[in-house]
Design a protein around this motif. Structure first.
Motif, short mmCIF file in Angstrom:
data_model
loop_
_atom_site.label_atom_id
_atom_site.label_comp_id
_atom_site.label_asym_id
_atom_site.label_seq_id
_atom_site.Cartn_x
_atom_site.Cartn_y
_atom_site.Cartn_z
N ASP A 55 0.84 -1.15 0.05
CA ASP A 55 -0.05 -0.07 -0.12
C ASP A 55 0.77 1.29 -0.02
OD1 ASP A 55 -2.11 1.89 0.38
OD2 ASP A 55 -2.47 1.66 2.26
N LEU A 56 1.48 1.55 -1.15
CA LEU A 56 2.12 2.86 -1.35
C LEU A 56 1.45 3.98 -1.11
CD1 LEU A 56 5.16 1.42 -3.87
CD2 LEU A 56 4.87 1.19 -1.40
N ASP A 57 0.24 4.23 -1.72
CA ASP A 57 -0.54 5.24 -1.64
C ASP A 57 -1.30 5.72 -0.54
OD1 ASP A 57 -2.65 3.55 -2.02
OD2 ASP A 57 -3.12 4.16 -3.94
N GLY A 58 -1.16 4.72 0.49
CA GLY A 58 -1.48 4.92 1.83
C GLY A 58 -3.44 4.99 1.86
N ASP A 59 -3.81 4.34 1.10
CA ASP A 59 -5.53 4.44 0.89
C ASP A 59 -6.14 3.18 1.67
OD1 ASP A 59 -4.93 2.22 -0.87
OD2 ASP A 59 -6.32 2.80 -2.40
N GLY A 60 -5.38 2.59 2.37
CA GLY A 60 -5.73 1.06 3.02
C GLY A 60 -5.92 0.12 2.34
N LYS A 61 -5.70 -0.07 1.01
CA LYS A 61 -5.71 -1.06 0.02
C LYS A 61 -4.47 -1.28 -0.60
CE LYS A 61 -10.69 -0.39 -1.07
NZ LYS A 61 -11.81 -0.34 -2.32
N ALA A 62 -3.62 -2.48 -0.56
CA ALA A 62 -2.54 -2.99 -1.19
C ALA A 62 -2.53 -2.74 -2.66
CB ALA A 62 -2.05 -4.09 -0.70
N GLN B 271 7.98 3.78 -0.78
CA GLN B 271 8.65 3.64 -2.17
C GLN B 271 8.72 2.09 -2.29
OE1 GLN B 271 12.20 5.78 -1.64
NE2 GLN B 271 11.47 7.74 -2.79
N LEU B 272 8.89 1.97 -3.92
CA LEU B 272 9.11 0.38 -4.06
C LEU B 272 10.55 0.55 -4.97
CD1 LEU B 272 7.04 -2.11 -5.32
CD2 LEU B 272 8.50 -1.70 -7.21
N ILE B 273 11.42 -0.25 -4.63
CA ILE B 273 12.93 -0.38 -5.19
C ILE B 273 12.58 -1.69 -6.17
CG2 ILE B 273 15.16 -0.36 -4.95
CD1 ILE B 273 13.51 1.71 -3.47
N ALA B 274 12.75 -1.36 -7.36
CA ALA B 274 12.62 -2.37 -8.39
C ALA B 274 14.12 -2.73 -9.26
CB ALA B 274 11.49 -2.34 -9.71
N ALA B 275 14.06 -3.73 -9.73
CA ALA B 275 15.61 -3.86 -10.65
C ALA B 275 15.06 -5.07 -11.68
CB ALA B 275 16.68 -4.35 -9.68
N SER B 276 15.77 -4.62 -12.78
CA SER B 276 15.57 -5.73 -14.00
C SER B 276 17.31 -5.77 -14.48
CB SER B 276 14.91 -5.00 -15.06
OG SER B 276 14.93 -5.77 -16.27
N SER B 277 17.47 -6.93 -14.80
CA SER B 277 18.72 -7.34 -15.31
C SER B 277 19.26 -6.89 -16.63
CB SER B 277 18.91 -8.90 -15.39
OG SER B 277 18.02 -9.44 -16.37
N TRP C 101 18.85 -3.37 -17.10
CA TRP C 101 19.18 -2.41 -16.77
C TRP C 101 20.36 -2.15 -16.15
CZ3 TRP C 101 17.24 1.34 -20.51
CH2 TRP C 101 16.07 0.75 -21.01
N ALA C 102 21.14 -1.03 -15.88
CA ALA C 102 22.22 -1.00 -15.11
C ALA C 102 21.92 -0.43 -13.63
CB ALA C 102 23.28 -0.12 -15.53
N LYS C 103 20.84 0.20 -13.54
CA LYS C 103 20.45 0.68 -12.15
C LYS C 103 18.94 0.43 -12.05
CE LYS C 103 23.73 4.53 -11.59
NZ LYS C 103 23.89 6.02 -11.35
N GLU C 104 18.39 0.41 -10.48
CA GLU C 104 17.33 0.04 -10.04
C GLU C 104 16.37 1.37 -10.36
OE1 GLU C 104 18.25 -2.33 -5.91
OE2 GLU C 104 18.56 -0.14 -6.08
N LEU C 105 14.96 1.04 -10.34
CA LEU C 105 14.04 2.07 -10.39
C LEU C 105 13.56 2.11 -9.20
CD1 LEU C 105 12.26 3.85 -12.40
CD2 LEU C 105 10.94 1.98 -12.78
N VAL C 106 13.23 3.51 -8.44
CA VAL C 106 12.56 3.85 -7.43
C VAL C 106 11.34 4.43 -7.73
CG1 VAL C 106 12.97 5.20 -5.18
CG2 VAL C 106 14.87 4.25 -6.32
N VAL C 107 10.18 3.60 -7.41
CA VAL C 107 8.96 4.02 -7.60
C VAL C 107 7.97 4.40 -6.46
CG1 VAL C 107 6.62 3.10 -8.55
CG2 VAL C 107 8.89 2.49 -9.66
N GLY C 108 7.18 5.66 -6.69
CA GLY C 108 6.29 5.85 -5.75
C GLY C 108 5.04 6.63 -6.23
N TRP C 109 4.30 7.20 -5.51
CA TRP C 109 3.12 8.15 -5.92
C TRP C 109 3.51 9.61 -5.76
CZ3 TRP C 109 -0.68 5.66 -8.73
CH2 TRP C 109 -0.76 4.33 -9.02
N ASN C 110 2.99 10.29 -6.77
CA ASN C 110 2.92 11.61 -6.60
C ASN C 110 1.61 12.07 -7.05
OD1 ASN C 110 3.22 14.70 -6.75
ND2 ASN C 110 4.63 14.77 -8.30
#
Length: 330
Positions: free
Chosen positions: A84-91, A141-147, A149-158
């Motif tokens: 639940d990254l957006d904090g609405d009570g639902k994952a 935040q969610l930290i995702a990585a894919s082989s 790509w050289a660097k991870e992707l930091v994901v969140g909600w704006n």
């Protein structure tokens, strides 16, 4: 230090003295009473700020298989996690592919795609023979990585938009665990396929429980449990358990009884028919799914509808394709 009790400020520049060794605390005079009052107030304050132990309340779980959604992410699924990254009570459900991170969740009565954000930066060199990915939640935040790509992707909600930015190199699998792939291979340099950690669990008494599951290249899944003091500062081992699993696995406490479950898959070739088994760690098997037509490539355990009961979701993919069927098991 400065202490203020009942409107009186006391300045102290001395080392702590045990009560029985402090003559001021043993008398009936003003200083003796004041020292005892200070100690009593400090003890009360410390007790009031200590985290409370709240035992979990078990819920009834009816295990069944039902399709949640079918969709094509456009690239192979590498990892799956609910949070639940957006904090609405639902994952939300976050699917990490070789190209992007896709968020899915409830919109009214429909489970649908909520947003996508793409990996960026430099491609990884060399790329493994099969794509590999990891996902880890850090706060909001969610930290995702894919082989790929050289660097991870930091994901969140704006507000209501899913956004991402470049992270670090390598693969963050848990809060304090970062790994690298063996060059040209589809496993990590510690001879593991993956690691999953949970620090949001409690045991039957309500004490914080940390769980770490590590899948070795041999197919052995090792689950280590730690019971912690309130606040999580001090932990002690609470057991080590061994299972056999395919590359998709998860830990959770779906029935909220303080006894976590491990959710494992079969060990067949990628794309072969598969199954999912839910077992209480250190206990009995709770559920074994019907055989699936494709391979299970991802598992997540989270409260997707916000009703206080977690759901187990598995992602099924046929060999050679990218189309996914998401199945709910409870």
């Amino acid at each position: 230090m400065n202490l203020r009790v009942a409107g009186v400020a006391i300045a102290c520049a001395c080392t702590a003295v045990p009560a029985e060794a402090d003559p001021r605390a043993n008398g009936d005079g003003y200083l003796g009473r004041l020292v005892r009052d200070v100690r009593t107030r400090l003890d009360d304050l410390a007790a009031g700020h200590a985290p409370k132990i709240v035992p979990p309340v078990p819920v009834a779980v009816t295990w069944k298989q039902a399709k949640l959604i079918s969709f094509d992410p456009g690239a192979p699924l590498l990892a799956l996690m609910g949070a639940d990254l957006d904090g609405d009570g639902k994952a939300e459900l976050y699917a990490v592919t070789a190209r992007e991170v896709i968020a899915l969740g409830w919109r009214g009565s429909r489970f649908t795609e909520l947003g996508r954000v793409s990996f960026s930066g430099d491609p990884a060199v060399p790329a493994p023979r099969d794509p590999v990915g990891t996902v880890h939640v850090r706060g909001a935040q969610l930290i995702a990585a894919s082989s790929a790509w050289a660097k991870e992707l930091v994901v969140g909600w704006n507000k209501k938009a899913l956004v991402g930015q470049l992270g670090g190199a390598g693969f963050q699998r848990c809060a304090h665990n970062r790994a690298a792939l063996r060059p040209g291979r589809n496993h990590f340099d510690d001879n593991t396929y993956g690691k999953r950690c949970r620090d949001d669990l409690v045991d039957p008494q309500g004490y914080p429980l940390h769980a770490t599951a590590t899948l070795a290249t041999s197919g052995k899944l090792t689950v280590d449990l730690e019971q912690c003091q309130p606040g999580g500062a001090t932990c002690r081992p609470a057991g080590t358990y061994a299972f056999t699993s395919g590359v998709a696995f998860e830990i959770g406490d779906v029935d909220r009884d303080g006894k976590p479950e491990v959710i494992v898959t079969g060990t067949g070739a990628p794309g072969d028919g598969d199954f999912v088994k839910v077992t209480t760690i250190g206990g009995a098997t709770l559920f074994t799914s019907k055989p699936t037509m494709g391979g299970v490539v991802g598992i997540a355990a989270a409260d997707l509808d916000g009703n206080g009961v977690g759901e187990v979701v598995v992602a099924i993919r046929l060999a050679g394709g990218t189309h996914l069927d998401l199945m709910r098991l409870d």
